[in-house]
Design a protein around this motif. Sequence first.
Motif, PDB file in Angstrom:
ATOM      1  N   MET A   1      -3.974   1.461  -3.256  1.00  9.53           N
ATOM      2  CA  MET A   1      -4.593   0.583  -2.258  1.00  9.53           C
ATOM      3  C   MET A   1      -4.694   1.313  -0.920  1.00  9.53           C
ATOM      4  O   MET A   1      -3.810   2.078  -0.552  1.00  9.53           O
ATOM      5  CB  MET A   1      -3.749  -0.684  -2.096  1.00  9.53           C
ATOM      6  CG  MET A   1      -4.367  -1.733  -1.164  1.00  9.53           C
ATOM      7  SD  MET A   1      -3.395  -3.260  -1.176  1.00  9.53           S
ATOM      8  CE  MET A   1      -4.421  -4.268  -0.139  1.00  9.53           C
ATOM      9  N   SER A   2      -5.750   1.056  -0.167  1.00 10.31           N
ATOM     10  CA  SER A   2      -5.923   1.737   1.119  1.00 10.31           C
ATOM     11  C   SER A   2      -4.799   1.370   2.068  1.00 10.31           C
ATOM     12  O   SER A   2      -4.325   0.243   2.092  1.00 10.31           O
ATOM     13  CB  SER A   2      -7.271   1.336   1.734  1.00 10.31           C
ATOM     14  OG  SER A   2      -7.337   1.757   3.065  1.00 10.31           O
ATOM     15  N   ASP A   3      -4.364   2.326   2.889  1.00 11.79           N
ATOM     16  CA  ASP A   3      -3.331   2.033   3.865  1.00 11.79           C
ATOM     17  C   ASP A   3      -3.910   1.423   5.129  1.00 11.79           C
ATOM     18  O   ASP A   3      -3.203   1.099   6.063  1.00 11.79           O
ATOM     19  CB  ASP A   3      -2.523   3.293   4.200  1.00 11.79           C
ATOM     20  CG  ASP A   3      -3.403   4.409   4.743  1.00 11.79           C
ATOM     21  OD1 ASP A   3      -2.851   5.451   5.090  1.00 11.79           O
ATOM     22  OD2 ASP A   3      -4.627   4.222   4.802  1.00 11.79           O
ATOM     23  N   HIS A  46     -14.640   4.241  -4.446  1.00  8.68           N
ATOM     24  CA  HIS A  46     -13.360   3.524  -4.419  1.00  8.68           C
ATOM     25  C   HIS A  46     -12.576   3.811  -5.702  1.00  8.68           C
ATOM     26  O   HIS A  46     -12.672   3.089  -6.696  1.00  8.68           O
ATOM     27  CB  HIS A  46     -13.611   2.022  -4.251  1.00  8.68           C
ATOM     28  CG  HIS A  46     -14.244   1.666  -2.947  1.00  8.68           C
ATOM     29  ND1 HIS A  46     -13.563   1.721  -1.751  1.00  8.68           N
ATOM     30  CD2 HIS A  46     -15.508   1.283  -2.643  1.00  8.68           C
ATOM     31  CE1 HIS A  46     -14.374   1.372  -0.765  1.00  8.68           C
ATOM     32  NE2 HIS A  46     -15.559   1.103  -1.282  1.00  8.68           N
ATOM     33  N   HIS A  47     -11.782   4.865  -5.649  1.00 11.24           N
ATOM     34  CA  HIS A  47     -10.993   5.252  -6.814  1.00 11.24           C
ATOM     35  C   HIS A  47      -9.690   4.459  -6.914  1.00 11.24           C
ATOM     36  O   HIS A  47      -9.122   4.333  -7.990  1.00 11.24           O
ATOM     37  CB  HIS A  47     -10.676   6.753  -6.755  1.00 11.24           C
ATOM     38  CG  HIS A  47     -11.900   7.611  -6.715  1.00 11.24           C
ATOM     39  ND1 HIS A  47     -12.874   7.579  -7.695  1.00 11.24           N
ATOM     40  CD2 HIS A  47     -12.324   8.539  -5.805  1.00 11.24           C
ATOM     41  CE1 HIS A  47     -13.834   8.449  -7.404  1.00 11.24           C
ATOM     42  NE2 HIS A  47     -13.527   9.036  -6.259  1.00 11.24           N
ATOM     43  N   GLU A  48      -9.232   3.962  -5.768  1.00 11.44           N
ATOM     44  CA  GLU A  48      -8.001   3.184  -5.753  1.00 11.44           C
ATOM     45  C   GLU A  48      -8.315   1.746  -5.356  1.00 11.44           C
ATOM     46  O   GLU A  48      -8.837   1.487  -4.279  1.00 11.44           O
ATOM     47  CB  GLU A  48      -7.002   3.792  -4.764  1.00 11.44           C
ATOM     48  CG  GLU A  48      -6.548   5.192  -5.136  1.00 11.44           C
ATOM     49  CD  GLU A  48      -5.516   5.726  -4.159  1.00 11.44           C
ATOM     50  OE1 GLU A  48      -4.984   4.920  -3.367  1.00 11.44           O
ATOM     51  OE2 GLU A  48      -5.259   6.945  -4.177  1.00 11.44           O
ATOM     52  N   LEU A  49      -8.003   0.822  -6.254  1.00  8.85           N
ATOM     53  CA  LEU A  49      -8.269  -0.586  -6.020  1.00  8.85           C
ATOM     54  C   LEU A  49      -6.981  -1.375  -6.187  1.00  8.85           C
ATOM     55  O   LEU A  49      -6.084  -0.960  -6.929  1.00  8.85           O
ATOM     56  CB  LEU A  49      -9.329  -1.089  -7.012  1.00  8.85           C
ATOM     57  CG  LEU A  49     -10.720  -0.461  -6.882  1.00  8.85           C
ATOM     58  CD1 LEU A  49     -11.623  -0.932  -8.015  1.00  8.85           C
ATOM     59  CD2 LEU A  49     -11.351  -0.810  -5.532  1.00  8.85           C
ATOM     60  N   PRO A  50      -6.850  -2.517  -5.499  1.00  8.80           N
ATOM     61  CA  PRO A  50      -7.838  -3.134  -4.617  1.00  8.80           C
ATOM     62  C   PRO A  50      -7.976  -2.377  -3.292  1.00  8.80           C
ATOM     63  O   PRO A  50      -7.066  -1.647  -2.896  1.00  8.80           O
ATOM     64  CB  PRO A  50      -7.289  -4.537  -4.397  1.00  8.80           C
ATOM     65  CG  PRO A  50      -5.814  -4.377  -4.558  1.00  8.80           C
ATOM     66  CD  PRO A  50      -5.628  -3.358  -5.637  1.00  8.80           C
ATOM     67  N   TYR A  51      -9.110  -2.569  -2.637  1.00  6.95           N
ATOM     68  CA  TYR A  51      -9.376  -1.911  -1.364  1.00  6.95           C
ATOM     69  C   TYR A  51      -9.810  -2.971  -0.350  1.00  6.95           C
ATOM     70  O   TYR A  51     -10.679  -3.793  -0.632  1.00  6.95           O
ATOM     71  CB  TYR A  51     -10.480  -0.866  -1.501  1.00  6.95           C
ATOM     72  CG  TYR A  51     -10.792  -0.163  -0.186  1.00  6.95           C
ATOM     73  CD1 TYR A  51     -10.120   0.990   0.173  1.00  6.95           C
ATOM     74  CD2 TYR A  51     -11.743  -0.687   0.695  1.00  6.95           C
ATOM     75  CE1 TYR A  51     -10.371   1.627   1.379  1.00  6.95           C
ATOM     76  CE2 TYR A  51     -12.008  -0.054   1.901  1.00  6.95           C
ATOM     77  CZ  TYR A  51     -11.321   1.106   2.242  1.00  6.95           C
ATOM     78  OH  TYR A  51     -11.568   1.727   3.438  1.00  6.95           O
ATOM     79  N   GLU A 102     -12.103  -5.200  -8.141  1.00  8.00           N
ATOM     80  CA  GLU A 102     -12.497  -4.495  -9.360  1.00  8.00           C
ATOM     81  C   GLU A 102     -13.933  -4.002  -9.205  1.00  8.00           C
ATOM     82  O   GLU A 102     -14.797  -4.738  -8.732  1.00  8.00           O
ATOM     83  CB  GLU A 102     -12.397  -5.435 -10.567  1.00  8.00           C
ATOM     84  CG  GLU A 102     -12.797  -4.814 -11.893  1.00  8.00           C
ATOM     85  CD  GLU A 102     -12.728  -5.811 -13.037  1.00  8.00           C
ATOM     86  OE1 GLU A 102     -13.449  -5.590 -14.043  1.00  8.00           O
ATOM     87  OE2 GLU A 102     -11.974  -6.799 -12.927  1.00  8.00           O
ATOM     88  N   ILE A 103     -14.193  -2.753  -9.550  1.00  8.94           N
ATOM     89  CA  ILE A 103     -15.546  -2.193  -9.470  1.00  8.94           C
ATOM     90  C   ILE A 103     -15.860  -1.417 -10.745  1.00  8.94           C
ATOM     91  O   ILE A 103     -15.163  -0.463 -11.079  1.00  8.94           O
ATOM     92  CB  ILE A 103     -15.710  -1.240  -8.262  1.00  8.94           C
ATOM     93  CG1 ILE A 103     -15.519  -1.974  -6.938  1.00  8.94           C
ATOM     94  CG2 ILE A 103     -17.105  -0.604  -8.277  1.00  8.94           C
ATOM     95  CD1 ILE A 103     -15.623  -1.066  -5.721  1.00  8.94           C
TER      96      ILE A 103
END
Length: 316
Positions: A1-3, A46-51, A102-103
């Motif tokens: 997840m984004s920081d 977006h490789h890391e989800l959730p974002y 989810e993408i």
Amino acid sequence: MSDRKTTPAEKKVFNNLLEQYIYQGLPTDSIVAKTDFTIHNLRDIHHELPYTSIVYRTNFFSFVFVKDAFGRYTTDEQVFSTCPGTIYFTNPGHFKSFEWREIKDVYLVTLSESFLKENVHPKIFEEFPFLLAETVPPRVLKPEVFAEFEQLYLHIEKEYNAASPYRTRMIGNLFVVLLLKIKEYFWEDYNPIYEGNRSSQIVKTFKRTLEQHYRDLANGKAEKVFRVQDYADAQHLHPNYLSNVIKSKTGKPVGTWITEKTTAEAKSLLQNSAASIKEIASQLGFTEATHFSNYFKKQTGISPVLFRRQHGKATS
């Protein structure tokens, strides 16, 4: 997840998608240096989800085609869900953010206003007025209808990645077709001027800003007369959209309101104030008394000196 977390106080402004992705720490491999137009699949970003994004503003248009994904986005204070089959767009000036849980397949297209005018249609906002709407809710399409749009944006992507000397022209022409499809399915009868009570609020806010600005000019808190762009910026609107709303609701364009207000204030000062014409010109934001005199004569047919003389003030 984004920081990075969405924080209402953090409202960055991005002029293009490359700036946005660099700031958000997202991959930029699919974004070419010339960023007036971009298209790519968000699953490659977006490789890391959730974002969850920050709250930000952009100076470009975004079109999102959600074939298979789940999330939500905000435009100013409105929140919308995104699910398979969703199509939506946002235009410059609004505070917004987005969240993806989810993408699998989501295409994003971004365009600058100059690209739209130069390569899509020279009178883009007359042909497609919905582009200036404050907030257009997303639409969820049936799979067979969404497939028509998918065929178009995939064709655009193909030309975008090609090396043809006619690449930009082909993208522009294909985007015309895409906009016509949007207009056909969603906004054939849509008029952004009549978006409920919001347009009335725009007029009220414009009039309040107009009055306050001329008080600020008289009190020395402002140095120049606002332009249409300034009044649009005050409400985070496109100037064409503001002009359309004001003209539709009041019968007069913004420019006429400004001219009439400036002239009325000038007459009042000339008639009721002992200030010199040079001082009045300065109060109304004119850098030179001659510019003010020419402006006043153009609007009234007589010079400020003659107007003042006719109304019993001898000061010049």
